[in-house]
Design a protein around this motif. Structure first.
Motif, PDB file in Angstrom:
ATOM      1  N   GLN A  46     -15.255 -50.880 -22.690  1.00  0.00           N
ATOM      2  CA  GLN A  46     -14.451 -51.984 -23.213  1.00  0.00           C
ATOM      3  C   GLN A  46     -15.201 -53.312 -23.134  1.00  0.00           C
ATOM      4  O   GLN A  46     -15.043 -54.163 -24.013  1.00  0.00           O
ATOM      5  N   SER A  70     -17.342 -53.985 -26.115  1.00  0.00           N
ATOM      6  CA  SER A  70     -16.650 -54.277 -27.366  1.00  0.00           C
ATOM      7  C   SER A  70     -15.753 -55.513 -27.278  1.00  0.00           C
ATOM      8  O   SER A  70     -15.557 -56.212 -28.264  1.00  0.00           O
ATOM      9  N   LEU A  71     -15.216 -55.807 -26.081  1.00  0.00           N
ATOM     10  CA  LEU A  71     -14.239 -56.885 -25.954  1.00  0.00           C
ATOM     11  C   LEU A  71     -14.754 -58.107 -25.190  1.00  0.00           C
ATOM     12  O   LEU A  71     -14.141 -59.162 -25.230  1.00  0.00           O
ATOM     13  N   VAL A  95     -12.266 -57.696 -19.888  1.00  0.00           N
ATOM     14  CA  VAL A  95     -11.295 -56.620 -19.703  1.00  0.00           C
ATOM     15  C   VAL A  95     -10.641 -56.770 -18.335  1.00  0.00           C
ATOM     16  O   VAL A  95     -11.255 -57.258 -17.383  1.00  0.00           O
TER      17      VAL A  95
END
Length: 699
Positions: free
Chosen positions: A195, A198-199, A202
Motif C-alpha cells: 500500500q 501505491s498510496l 497508510v
C-alpha cells in the motif's frame, strides 16, 4: 537534567585511564567531554570545556550535583535504555539534547557511547558540540521527540532501522531490530509495503513484537527521504492500542458468550457454524444441528426458585461440553434451549444419532427441592447440513420443528427433521393467523358444561370452556388451538375473552331468575400476569356480577408453586370473594397444608381417576377422604355412565360433571336445560339423570 546543587553521596571513583597526563590533554580540547554515572545520576569526570557547559567552577562541584532531582521520567527511561544498549550491543548514539545547568538551557549535539568505571559498572561517555545557532523550531522538535510517548522510527525501503526516538527504542526488541521483524504476521508487513508504494501513506493496526512482548499497535506509515543520505525511506509512528484491543475483545466475548454458563450464545452461532461448514466441505462431512430443550424446566424455576434453575442450566452446559469432540460446538440459545453443532465425518456414519441418544442419557437428572423432587429430561430435534439445508437459520428452524415433534411424542426423546414437519408447521402458522382473526372477530366463544347436584337434583353450576367457531372448519376444540395459543402468548387474550363473556352470561341468567354459578379455567400464563387479579375485578365491576357466583379453576401444581406473582394474584382473588377450585386433582404433588392455607373452596377429582373405576376404587376413596378433611365441595369429573354416577354419589361426591349429564353446549342450550329443571322443580316433577336415563342435553 540538572537540579539544585547538593552535597549528596560522594562521587564514584574516576575511570582508571583518566590519568594526569591524559586529563591535561583532554582539558586542552574545545569539545566538551564528560562521563555520566547512570546508576547514581552524577557526572564523575569532565574536561574544562564540559565544566563550562555545565556552568561548574570545578569537577568536585559538578560531581556533587544530584542530576536526578529535576530529571523527567522520559529522560530517566532513555538513559537506562542507553545503558542497556551499551552493555548488550556496544551501541553509540548521536542526538540533540538540551541541558539546564543552573536552570539555563544549553542546546547541544551529543555523541553518546559506553565506558566502564573502575568497579565494572557501565557509564556513559558524552561528547558534546554546541548547537546554539540552531533554529528554535528545530530545538523544540528535537526535545519533543525525546519526551513524547509516540513511537517514531525511520527505516530504509528494505526495512533496516535508521533512527528511533526514545519511545520507539524502548519498544524495539533491540537496536538492530528491522521493520519486517517488528510484525508478528509477515502478511501485515507485506500488505503495508504494497500500500505504501501505491498510496504513499497508510494506517493499520497490527500485532507487533516489542521488548515487553506481543502488543497491538496502531501504525501510521509515510513515504519520505532519509535526511542524511537522501535515499527513499519510510517514517513510522506507532501508538500502543493493546488495552483498547483487549477491551474490544472482552466486549466481543461478552456479547458472544452466555454470562451464566460461559457457552457461546445465539450471536456467536453464525460464525461458529460457517467455520464448521468450510471444514465439512473440505472433508466431505456433514454437520448435525441438535436443538435441545429441557422438559418442564419452568416448573423448576417456579417451584424450586431461580437459583435451582441456574444450577441446572450450568450442570447441563457442563455435561454437554463433556460430550464434545474435536470441532463440535455447544451454544446456549437462551432460557432452557441449547444448540449442539456436531461434525460427522464420512468414517463416522451414525455419529449424530448416537450423540442424540447420549444427550438424552446425560441430561436426565433429578433435581431436589425442600418439598419435592423433579426430573429434568431433554427433548432433542435434529437437522443436518447439507441434507436439510445449508443456511444456519433454516437448519435451526428445522431442528426446532423436530424438537417440538419430540415433545409432542412424549418428551425425553429425539426426532430427525422430515418434510412432513414443515407442512405441519405451515399448518400451525395458518392456524395461528386464523386464531388472531378469530379473536378480532369474536369467534372464540364459551360453551358450558353443567355440574349436577344429586342433593338439589339439578345443575347448580356450569364450567365455561373455550370453543372456536371457525367460519370454514366449524367448531374447533381446545385440544387443537389451546397448545398453539400457549406457545404464541395468545392464551391471556383468550382467557380474558372467555372470562368477560361468561361473567356477562351469568349476569343475564341472574336477571332471568336462574341462580347458577360459573366456573372458568385459568392458565399459568394468566396467573403470571401482574394485572390478572385487577382485570378480573374490573370485569366483575363492569357487569355487576356477584363474586361469590364466580369460581376460577387452577391446577394443583399452580397452587403449590412459589411464584410471587401467582401467589399475589391468588390472594387478591380470594379477597374479592371469588371461589377457588382445584382442577384434575389426584394426579400431581399436592401439599395438603398449602391447600388449606389458600382456603380452596372446591376440588374436582380428575376424570382419569373416575374412569378407572372400579379398578382404583381405593385410590378415589382416599382422595375423597382428603377432600372431606379439607371441608371443600367435591366434584367428580368425567362421569359417563349410570354406574359411575351412582358410585360417586354413594361415596360422598357433592357434584357430578360429565357426558352422562351433558357435553359442553352453547349458552342457549344450557339455559334451556336449567330452565327446564327449574320448571320441573316448580311442578314437583324431579328427575335424577342417574335414575331416569341418559343426559338431558347432548352437544
Amino acid at each position: 537534567m540538572e537540579g539544585p546543587d547538593s552535597g549528596g553521596d560522594p562521587a564514584p571513583p574516576a575511570p582508571s585511564h583518566a590519568g594526569a597526563d591524559r586529563d591535561w590533554i583532554l582539558d586542552r580540547l574545545t569539545t566538551a567531554v564528560w562521563i555520566y554515572d547512570v546508576d547514581h545520576s552524577r557526572v564523575v569526570w569532565a574536561n574544562a570545556a564540559a565544566l563550562e557547559v555545565w556552568n561548574a567552577g570545578s569537577l568536585a562541584e559538578l560531581a556533587a550535583r544530584n542530576l536526578k532531582a529535576d530529571m523527567s521520567p522520559a529522560v530517566a527511561r532513555r538513559l537506562r535504555q542507553y545503558q542497556t544498549d551499551f552493555l548488550g550491543y556496544d551501541a553509540s548514539f548521536t542526538e540533540r539534547w538540551t541541558l539546564y545547568p543552573r536552570g539555563v538551557p544549553r542546546r547541544l549535539e551529543v555523541r553518546l557511547s559506553g565506558v566502564k568505571l573502575q568497579d565494572g559498572r557501565m557509564a556513559m561517555f558524552c561528547e558534546a558540540r554546541d548547537e546554539a545557532r540552531m533554529q528554535p523550531e528545530a530545538i523544540r522538535s528535537a526535545d519533543a521527540l525525546l519526551h513524547t510517548k509516540l513511537m517514531i522510527s525511520l527505516h530504509d525501503l528494505d526495512g533496516r532501522t535508521l533512527y528511533c526516538n526514545p519511545a520507539a527504542r524502548a519498544s524495539f526488541d533491540s537496536p538492530q531490530q528491522d521493520l519486517p521483524a517488528r510484525f508478528l504476521h509477515r502478511r501485515d508487513y507485506l500488505r503495508m509495503m504494497e500500500q505504501i508504494h501505491s498510496l504513499a501513506e497508510v494506517s493499520l493496526i497490527a500485532e507487533v513484537v516489542t521488548a515487553t512482548g506481543l502488543r497491538w499497535h496502531e501504525l501510521t506509515v509515510r513515504s519520505c527521504h532519509d535526511p542524511v543520505s537522501g535515499r527513499p525511506s519510510i517514517l513510522v509512528s506507532e501508538t500502543d492500542v493493546t488495552e483498547l484491543k483487549e477491551a474490544e475483545a472482552l466486549a466481543q466475548s461478552r456479547a458472544h458468550h452466555d454470562p451464566l454458563t460461559g457457552l457461546p450464545n445465539r450471536l456467536a452461532m453464525p460464525a461458529r457454524f460457517n467455520a464448521m461448514v468450510r471444514r465439512a466441505e473440505q472433508r466431505g462431512a456433514r454437520i448435525g444441528v441438535l436443538f435441545i430443550d429441557l422438559d418442564q424446566f419452568k416448573a423448576i424455576n417456579d417451584t424450586l426458585g431461580h437459583l435451582h434453575g441456574d444450577g441446572v442450566l450450568m450442570e447441563v452446559a457442563r455435561r454437554l461440553q463433556e460430550l464434545r469432540l474435536g470441532e463440535d460446538t455447544v451454544i446456549r440459545l437462551g432460557g432452557d434451549e441449547f444448540l449442539f453443532l456436531a461434525m460427522e465425518g464420512a468414517e463416522e456414519a451414525g455419529r449424530i444419532e448416537i450423540l442424540a441418544r447420549r444427550i438424552l442419557e446425560r441430561l436426565a437428572m433429578p433435581v431436589h427441592g425442600e418439598r419435592r423432587k423433579l426430573m429434568v429430561t431433554p427433548s432433542v430435534g435434529i437437522a443436518c447440513f447439507p441434507h436439510h439445508g445449508t443456511n444456519a437459520q433454516l437448519l435451526m428452524q428445522r431442528a426446532d420443528l423436530a424438537m417440538y415433534e419430540a415433545k409432542a411424542g412424549g418428551r425425553n426423546q429425539y426426532r430427525m427433521f422430515d418434510e412432513s414437519m414443515r407442512n405441519q408447521r405451515e399448518e400451525e402458522l395458518q392456524l395461528l393467523s386464523d386464531l388472531r382473526e378469530a379473536l378480532r372477530c369474536g369467534h372464540i366463544l364459551p360453551h358450558y358444561q353443567p355440574r349436577y347436584s344429586p342433593t338439589a337434583q339439578r345443575a347448580i353450576a356450569v364450567e365455561a370452556l373455550a370453543r372456536w367457531n371457525h367460519p370454514e372448519r366449524g367448531l374447533i376444540l381446545p385440544s387443537e388451538f389451546i397448545p398453539i395459543s400457549e406457545k404464541s402468548g395468545l392464551i391471556n387474550q383468550i382467557g380474558a375473552t372467555i372470562l368477560e363473556q361468561a361473567v356477562r352470561q351469568r349476569c343475564e341468567w341472574a336477571r332471568q331468575g336462574l341462580d347458577v354459578s360459573v366456573s372458568i379455567n385459568v392458565s399459568q400464563r394468566q396467573l403470571c400476569d401482574l394485572d390478572f387479579a385487577g382485570m378480573v375485578q374490573r370485569v366483575l365491576e363492569d357487569h355487576g356480577c356477584d363474586p361469590k357466583r364466580l369460581e376460577l379453576e387452577i391446577t394443583e401444581t399452580l397452587l403449590i408453586e412459589s411464584n410471587p406473582v401467582v401467589s399475589a394474584n391468588l390472594a387478591k382473588i380470594r379477597e374479592l370473594g371469588i371461589r377457588l377450585a382445584i382442577d384434575d386433582f389426584g394426579t400431581g404433588y399436592s401439599n395438603i397444608a398449602r391447600l388449606n392455607e389458600m382456603s380452596v373452596d372446591c376440588i374436582k377429582i380428575d376424570r382419569g381417576l373416575m374412569q378407572g373405576l372400579p379398578r382404583n376404587e381405593e385410590i378415589v376413596r382416599l382422595v375423597i377422604a382428603m377432600c372431606n378433611f379439607m371441608q371443600v365441595t367435591i366434584v367428580a369429573e368425567g362421569i359417563e355412565t349410570l354406574e359411575m354416577a351412582e358410585w360417586a354419589q354413594r361415596n360422598g361426591c357433592h357434584e357430578l360433571q360429565g357426558y352422562f349429564y351433558s357435553a359442553p353446549v352453547s349458552a342457549e342450550e344450557v339455559e334451556c336445560l336449567i330452565q327446564g329443571q327449574v320448571a320441573a322443580a316448580g311442578s314437583g316433577r324431579r328427575r335424577h339423570p342417574a335414575t331416569s336415563g341418559r343426559a338431558v342435553v347432548h352437544g
